[in-house]
Design an enzyme around this catalytic site. Structure first.
Site, PDB file in Angstrom:
ATOM      1  N   ARG A  60       0.823  -1.221   0.000  1.00  0.00           N
ATOM      2  CA  ARG A  60       0.000   0.000   0.000  1.00  0.00           C
ATOM      3  C   ARG A  60       0.852   1.263   0.000  1.00  0.00           C
ATOM      4  O   ARG A  60       0.399   2.336  -0.413  1.00  0.00           O
ATOM      5  CB  ARG A  60      -0.996  -0.046   1.167  1.00  0.00           C
ATOM      6  CG  ARG A  60      -2.068  -1.115   0.954  1.00  0.00           C
ATOM      7  CD  ARG A  60      -2.908  -1.343   2.188  1.00  0.00           C
ATOM      8  NE  ARG A  60      -2.183  -1.963   3.268  1.00  0.00           N
ATOM      9  CZ  ARG A  60      -2.151  -3.278   3.502  1.00  0.00           C
ATOM     10  NH1 ARG A  60      -2.826  -4.099   2.742  1.00  0.00           N
ATOM     11  NH2 ARG A  60      -1.457  -3.773   4.503  1.00  0.00           N
ATOM     12  N   GLU A  97       5.288 -10.980  13.502  1.00  0.00           N
ATOM     13  CA  GLU A  97       4.665 -11.569  14.689  1.00  0.00           C
ATOM     14  C   GLU A  97       5.148 -13.022  14.861  1.00  0.00           C
ATOM     15  O   GLU A  97       5.473 -13.459  15.945  1.00  0.00           O
ATOM     16  CB  GLU A  97       3.151 -11.527  14.509  1.00  0.00           C
ATOM     17  CG  GLU A  97       2.391 -11.541  15.803  1.00  0.00           C
ATOM     18  CD  GLU A  97       0.897 -11.384  15.566  1.00  0.00           C
ATOM     19  OE1 GLU A  97       0.509 -11.004  14.440  1.00  0.00           O
ATOM     20  OE2 GLU A  97       0.149 -11.661  16.510  1.00  0.00           O
TER      21      GLU A  97
HETATM   22  O1  LIG Z   1       4.893  -1.862  11.500  1.00  0.00           O
HETATM   23  P1  LIG Z   1       4.799  -3.298  11.098  1.00  0.00           P
HETATM   24  O2  LIG Z   1       4.484  -4.197  12.276  1.00  0.00           O
HETATM   25  O3  LIG Z   1       5.990  -3.769  10.332  1.00  0.00           O
HETATM   26  O4  LIG Z   1       3.514  -3.451  10.161  1.00  0.00           O
HETATM   27  C1  LIG Z   1       3.185  -2.519   9.181  1.00  0.00           C
HETATM   28  C2  LIG Z   1       3.208  -3.159   7.808  1.00  0.00           C
HETATM   29  O5  LIG Z   1       2.193  -4.186   7.764  1.00  0.00           O
HETATM   30  C3  LIG Z   1       1.376  -3.966   6.632  1.00  0.00           C
HETATM   31  O6  LIG Z   1       1.898  -4.561   5.484  1.00  0.00           O
HETATM   32  P2  LIG Z   1       1.930  -6.132   5.260  1.00  0.00           P
HETATM   33  O7  LIG Z   1       3.171  -6.713   5.904  1.00  0.00           O
HETATM   34  O8  LIG Z   1       0.608  -6.687   5.710  1.00  0.00           O
HETATM   35  O9  LIG Z   1       2.148  -6.295   3.707  1.00  0.00           O
HETATM   36  P3  LIG Z   1       1.228  -5.934   2.431  1.00  0.00           P
HETATM   37  O10 LIG Z   1       1.122  -4.420   2.391  1.00  0.00           O
HETATM   38  O11 LIG Z   1       2.036  -6.459   1.284  1.00  0.00           O
HETATM   39  O12 LIG Z   1      -0.101  -6.592   2.603  1.00  0.00           O
HETATM   40  C4  LIG Z   1       1.398  -2.458   6.457  1.00  0.00           C
HETATM   41  O13 LIG Z   1       1.007  -2.095   5.156  1.00  0.00           O
HETATM   42  C5  LIG Z   1       2.828  -2.121   6.763  1.00  0.00           C
HETATM   43  O14 LIG Z   1       3.679  -2.226   5.625  1.00  0.00           O
HETATM   44  N1  LIG Z   2      -4.186  -3.730  12.466  1.00  0.00           N
HETATM   45  C1  LIG Z   2      -3.650  -3.623  11.248  1.00  0.00           C
HETATM   46  N2  LIG Z   2      -4.399  -3.169  10.229  1.00  0.00           N
HETATM   47  C2  LIG Z   2      -3.854  -3.060   8.984  1.00  0.00           C
HETATM   48  N3  LIG Z   2      -2.591  -3.393   8.666  1.00  0.00           N
HETATM   49  C3  LIG Z   2      -1.815  -3.845   9.671  1.00  0.00           C
HETATM   50  N4  LIG Z   2      -0.515  -4.222   9.695  1.00  0.00           N
HETATM   51  C4  LIG Z   2      -0.201  -4.593  10.934  1.00  0.00           C
HETATM   52  N5  LIG Z   2      -1.270  -4.456  11.765  1.00  0.00           N
HETATM   53  C5  LIG Z   2      -2.287  -3.984  10.992  1.00  0.00           C
END
Ligand SMILES: O=P(O)(O)OC[C@H]1O[C@H](OP(=O)(O)OP(=O)(O)O)[C@H](O)[C@@H]1O
Ligand SMILES: Nc1ncnc2[nH]cnc12
Length: 177
Positions: A60, A97
């Site tokens: 995103r 996690e």
């Molecule tokens: O601060 P953190 O604990 O690292 O989490 C935040 C990250 O998690 C989500 O992405 P995700 O890893 O779900 O990947 P995606 O955008 O490809 O779905 C979000 O868009 C951030 O990039």
């Molecule tokens: N609660 C949450 N909602 C959306 N993206 C996330 N990435 C990690 N935690 C999240």
């Protein structure tokens, strides 16, 4: 009453796991007024500052970072999950996690001394952003700020990034996980 950026964000209960309140920004992106407001507010603190490149975190962060880069008239650099970038890369692992993940950047995407704004949709534990910062710094560039739409302060990401000396800008925050 006028809607704020936060008002456009939808919460999905128990996604992707039971107990998680998923803050879904697709509803913000889908609304013309909401999306423009988010982009304008993301870049507002950096008006008048030198920024050479915007870096976006998959996935995103690409949508937001691309729009921010266009508005600032800078280049855009993607930081991707392992194995997606076609050229020579450097890699950085980070803690999830459960287990570990790896992000990568093209090794010629930034020049030493360039000033970079890092953009993503959401800051949770800060692990993803920290890995992105390390990649940018390993190429000799400087992160001048980290901009997010959402901060989840209870997960500690902002504290982690600020302890690294980073300036963190978030448009809204949600309490809890
Ligand atoms: O601060 P953190 O604990 O690292 O989490 C935040 C990250 O998690 C989500 O992405 P995700 O890893 O779900 O990947 P995606 O955008 O490809 O779905 C979000 O868009 C951030 O990039
Ligand atoms: N609660 C949450 N909602 C959306 N993206 C996330 N990435 C990690 N935690 C999240």
């Amino acid at each position: 009453m006028t809607k704020t950026v936060k008002d456009y964000i939808r919460t999905i209960v128990d996604f992707p796991h039971e107990g998680i309140l998923f803050r879904d920004v697709t509803t913000l992106f889908a609304d013309a007024r909401g999306f423009r407001m988010a982009i304008d507010q993301l870049l507002h603190p950096y008006a008048g500052q030198r920024i050479d490149k915007v870096a976006g975190l998959e996935a995103r962060g690409f949508i937001l970072g691309g729009a921010v880069a266009h508005q600032m008239t800078t280049g855009f650099v993607p930081i991707r999950k392992k194995g997606k970038l076609p050229g020579a890369t450097i890699s950085q692992s980070y803690t999830l996690e459960y287990g570990e993940a790896v992000v990568e950047i093209h090794d010629d995407a930034l020049q030493p001394g360039e000033k970079v704004l890092l953009v993503d949709d959401l800051l949770a534990t800060g692990g993803t952003a920290e890995a992105g910062i390390r990649l940018i710094e390993r190429l000799g560039a400087q992160v001048i700020g980290c901009a997010f739409v959402v901060d989840l302060p209870d997960l500690g990401g902002r504290k982690k990034l600020e302890a690294m000396g980073m300036e963190v800008h978030a448009l809204c925050s949600f309490e809890g996980l």
